[in-house]
Design a protein around this motif. Structure first.
Motif, PDB file in Angstrom:
ATOM      1  N   UNK A  95      -3.297   2.948  -8.841  1.00 57.64           N
ATOM      2  CA  UNK A  95      -4.429   3.209  -7.723  1.00 57.64           C
ATOM      3  C   UNK A  95      -3.498   3.877  -6.495  1.00 57.64           C
ATOM      4  N   UNK A  96      -2.369   3.151  -6.148  1.00 56.58           N
ATOM      5  CA  UNK A  96      -1.946   4.084  -4.923  1.00 56.58           C
ATOM      6  C   UNK A  96      -1.644   5.465  -5.085  1.00 56.58           C
ATOM      7  N   UNK A  97      -1.080   5.931  -6.221  1.00 57.05           N
ATOM      8  CA  UNK A  97      -0.706   7.181  -6.722  1.00 57.05           C
ATOM      9  C   UNK A  97      -2.153   8.069  -6.556  1.00 57.05           C
ATOM     10  N   UNK A  98      -3.299   7.461  -7.361  1.00 52.53           N
ATOM     11  CA  UNK A  98      -4.387   8.198  -7.326  1.00 52.53           C
ATOM     12  C   UNK A  98      -4.934   8.465  -5.916  1.00 52.53           C
ATOM     13  N   UNK A  99      -5.006   7.452  -5.026  1.00 56.02           N
ATOM     14  CA  UNK A  99      -5.442   7.487  -3.713  1.00 56.02           C
ATOM     15  C   UNK A  99      -4.675   8.592  -2.975  1.00 56.02           C
ATOM     16  N   UNK A 100      -3.226   8.571  -3.049  1.00 58.85           N
ATOM     17  CA  UNK A 100      -2.367   9.527  -2.444  1.00 58.85           C
ATOM     18  C   UNK A 100      -2.661  10.837  -2.740  1.00 58.85           C
ATOM     19  N   UNK A 101      -2.923  11.126  -4.246  1.00 59.83           N
ATOM     20  CA  UNK A 101      -3.035  12.330  -4.859  1.00 59.83           C
ATOM     21  C   UNK A 101      -4.434  12.835  -4.496  1.00 59.83           C
TER      22      UNK A 101
END
Ligand code: A2P
Length: 327
Positions: A95-101
């Motif tokens: 979820x952190x990766x999705x948010x950052x990307x």
């Protein structure tokens, strides 16, 4: 020989050439990604560990806002870091990766290394690195006892939750791939490993071909990325090999294009990295020529099983911790 601009990954098509994002500086990443999409890149190879996902995300959203392509046209890969292998950490990491990307889903999520390290809470340090505590001058790598089967089951749940379309692994050996196939409910769609003419990885490629697993080669140009990191010598470059230079002359292409074309002509995807717009463009132009059979054989014969990216070597040299993952 015709090589398609996409490669089969399970029931999907992945663009054969991706933009590698490792070592792309934060202050250049957004523009580099936006510009890469503008010149035709449709496959981005990201990772939490590269510490630039926020900036890569800015580049993606800028490109989408400009209408350079749609989200569906892009293939976005990212990777789960070693400190998030426990089942309960996989979804928050994703979820952190999705948010950052700034995307709703990934096309591909990979386990970055078959090494589980002690979890570092994201509000403590993000992204985590190899050392447990970045600020401690005597900081150590701290292993965690997490079986890969636990991590894989949590990755499978991310597919079922609709957050990722495909899952796979990086830096796995043939033995670990065999083992993974015994317990995977969703088989790995992609295995990403180092491969270039000095490290052809024939047995691994053959195993993956026979099991319908696509392969992505990282560091497809060989030593170049590793010279500034003291992980290779300048003389280790494959770009000056006579067989490469002769093919480059015959085809009127650059040595890098010859080496990258050799890569895709083996039916693997490649993710060369460049922060130079000219080279980025050059690295995409691989579909209007082909190497002949003899050139393929000669370039493959350069193999010397030379791996540049080996945690067993660099973790010991840099962090004083010996945790080899390859024999
Ligand atoms: P730069 O970023 O200055 O272009 P790999 O992805 O195989 O690890 O290779 C990345 C390295 O190769 C980087 O050092 C990159 O430098 C260099 N590189 C990328 N494309 C080319 C090219 N077409 N010709 C020469 N060097 C290249």
């Amino acid at each position: 020989m015709t090589i398609n601009e996409t490669i089969q990954v399970a029931n999907s098509q992945m663009p054969t050439i991706g933009m590698g994002l490792w070592k792309l500086e934060q202050d250049q990443a957004a523009k580099a990604v936006r510009d890469a999409i503008a010149i035709g890149y449709r496959h981005l190879d990201s990772a939490t560990d590269y510490a630039n996902e926020l900036q890569v995300g800015d580049g993606i959203s800028q490109a989408l806002a400009e209408g350079l392509c749609s989200r569906e046209d892009l293939w976005v890969t990212s990777k789960l870091w070693n400190t998030d292998h426990r089942a309960e950490h996989v979804r928050p990491a994703l979820e952190r990766t999705l948010k950052d990307l700034q995307v709703d889903y990934l096309d591909l999520y990979l386990i970055h290394f078959p090494i589980a390290l002690k979890h570092v809470p994201h509000d403590h340090h993000y992204p985590a690195d190899w050392l447990y505590d970045q600020n401690d001058p005597n900081g150590k790598m701290q292993l965690d006892a997490v079986p890969l089967s636990e991590t894989w089951a949590a990755m499978e749940e991310m597919v079922e939750a609709g957050l990722v379309r495909h899952i796979g692994v990086c830096n796995f050996s043939t033995g670990l791939i065999h083992d993974l196939l015994t317990y995977a409910k969703i088989p790995p769609a992609v295995v990403q490993v180092e491969s270039h003419p000095y490290f052809t990885q024939e047995p691994l490629l053959r195993l993956c071909r026979e099991r319908n697993i696509a392969v992505t080669a990282f560091s497809p140009l060989g030593a170049l990325s590793y010279v500034p990191l003291n992980m290779a010598k300048a003389t280790d470059t494959v770009l000056e090999e006579p067989v490469v230079l002769t093919a480059a002359k015959r085809l009127n292409k650059t040595p890098a294009q010859i080496v990258l074309r050799w890569g895709i002509q083996r039916n693997v995807a490649i993710i060369p990295k460049s922060s130079n717009p000219e080279r980025l463009r050059e690295n995409l132009q691989l579909f209007d020529f082909s190497l002949n059979d003899q050139e393929m054989v000669d370039i493959s014969a350069l193999n010397r099983n030379q791996r540049f990216n080996d945690p067993g070597e660099f973790c010991e040299r840099v962090f004083g911790a010996f945790h080899p993952i390859y024999d």
